[in-house]
Design an enzyme around this catalytic site. Structure first.
Site, PDB file in Angstrom:
ATOM      1  N   GLY A  46      33.784  53.088  39.439  1.00 32.82           N
ATOM      2  CA  GLY A  46      32.373  53.158  39.786  1.00 32.82           C
ATOM      3  C   GLY A  46      32.128  52.482  41.114  1.00 32.82           C
ATOM      4  N   GLN A  51      27.336  48.412  47.705  1.00 32.22           N
ATOM      5  CA  GLN A  51      28.729  48.027  47.971  1.00 32.22           C
ATOM      6  C   GLN A  51      29.244  48.641  49.274  1.00 32.22           C
ATOM      7  OE1 GLN A  51      30.082  49.013  43.750  1.00 32.22           O
ATOM      8  NE2 GLN A  51      31.429  47.317  44.305  1.00 32.22           N
ATOM      9  N   CYS A  89      35.647  44.443  39.795  1.00 32.78           N
ATOM     10  CA  CYS A  89      34.688  45.029  40.732  1.00 32.78           C
ATOM     11  C   CYS A  89      35.371  45.198  42.079  1.00 32.78           C
ATOM     12  CB  CYS A  89      33.481  44.101  40.858  1.00 32.78           C
ATOM     13  SG  CYS A  89      32.236  44.705  42.015  1.00 32.78           S
ATOM     14  N   LEU A  90      35.140  46.352  42.728  1.00 31.10           N
ATOM     15  CA  LEU A  90      35.756  46.585  44.037  1.00 31.10           C
ATOM     16  C   LEU A  90      35.270  45.584  45.078  1.00 31.10           C
ATOM     17  CD1 LEU A  90      35.669  50.492  44.120  1.00 31.10           C
ATOM     18  CD2 LEU A  90      37.629  49.006  43.620  1.00 31.10           C
ATOM     19  N   HIS A 131      27.439  47.812  34.575  1.00 28.46           N
ATOM     20  CA  HIS A 131      27.977  47.112  35.756  1.00 28.46           C
ATOM     21  C   HIS A 131      27.371  47.674  37.048  1.00 28.46           C
ATOM     22  CE1 HIS A 131      31.494  45.287  38.067  1.00 28.46           C
ATOM     23  NE2 HIS A 131      30.974  46.131  38.938  1.00 28.46           N
ATOM     24  N   GLU A 132      27.374  49.003  37.166  1.00 23.56           N
ATOM     25  CA  GLU A 132      26.888  49.618  38.411  1.00 23.56           C
ATOM     26  C   GLU A 132      25.379  49.434  38.557  1.00 23.56           C
ATOM     27  OE1 GLU A 132      29.045  50.241  40.530  1.00 23.56           O
ATOM     28  OE2 GLU A 132      30.728  50.280  39.146  1.00 23.56           O
ATOM     29  N   HIS A 135      24.425  46.179  40.055  1.00 27.32           N
ATOM     30  CA  HIS A 135      24.555  46.110  41.519  1.00 27.32           C
ATOM     31  C   HIS A 135      23.241  46.460  42.215  1.00 27.32           C
ATOM     32  CE1 HIS A 135      28.753  45.277  42.497  1.00 27.32           C
ATOM     33  NE2 HIS A 135      29.184  46.175  41.636  1.00 27.32           N
TER      34      HIS A 135
HETATM   35 NI    NI Z   1      31.127  46.338  40.963  1.00 26.20          NI
END
Ligand code: NI
Length: 163
Positions: A46, A51, A89-90, A131-132, A135
């Site tokens: 995701g 991000q 998380c990226l 999670h997304e 953000h």
């Molecule tokens: Ni993330």
């Protein structure tokens, strides 16, 4: 195909609240394509627009590797149950931590044609949706981690150790 730079924890843009998308434009279509490319390139499940430095309420999710969801202006309608497991998380490379999330999530969002649809998922998909969406309101999973963040050993390093 364009890969965008992924912002990392400590970048103030990851702490901001994103704005709703009012209309689809060629620029936003390009952003969504780039978000998908960037997510796949980074082997993520995701990615949220902040991000890649864009404060718009857009996320892409693909927990299977072949069936991407694009969620514009997403809202959670319903949750149930509980799951407790590792999350990464990226924007927090090389780390993971244990987070409790609902086991089932139902959400509504707009698709790339700005048509409303509903998405529901369990387990990893439910976790990814939560999670997304966090953000989009400036929240990272590290705020919710139980215990300490763990170091994730990259696959390349594992191979070296095994060799
Ligand atoms: Ni993330």
């Amino acid at each position: 195909m364009a890969i965008r730079n992924i912002r990392e924890m400590g970048d103030p843009i990851l702490e901001k609240t994103c704005k709703e998308v009012k209309e689809m434009t060629p620029r936003i279509r390009e952003l969504i394509e780039d978000m998908l490319d960037t997510m796949y390139e980074a082997n993520g499940v995701g990615l949220a627009a902040p991000q890649v430095g864009i404060l718009k309420r857009i996320v892409v999710i693909d927990v299977t590797g072949e069936d991407p969801y694009v969620l514009i202006n997403p809202k959670i309608l319903e949750t149930s149950g509980e799951q407790c497991g590792p999350e990464g998380c990226l924007s927090v490379p090389g780390k993971s931590g244990i987070v409790t999330r609902p086991n089932y999530v139902k959400a509504t969002a707009l698709d790339v044609n700005m048509r409303p649809f509903e998405i529901e998922g369990e387990e990893l998909l439910a976790r990814a949706i939560c999670h997304e969406l966090d953000h989009l309101d400036g929240h990272l999973y590290v705020e919710k981690v139980e215990g300490e963040l763990q170091d994730v050993v990259p696959p390349a390093a594992q191979e070296e150790e095994e060799a």
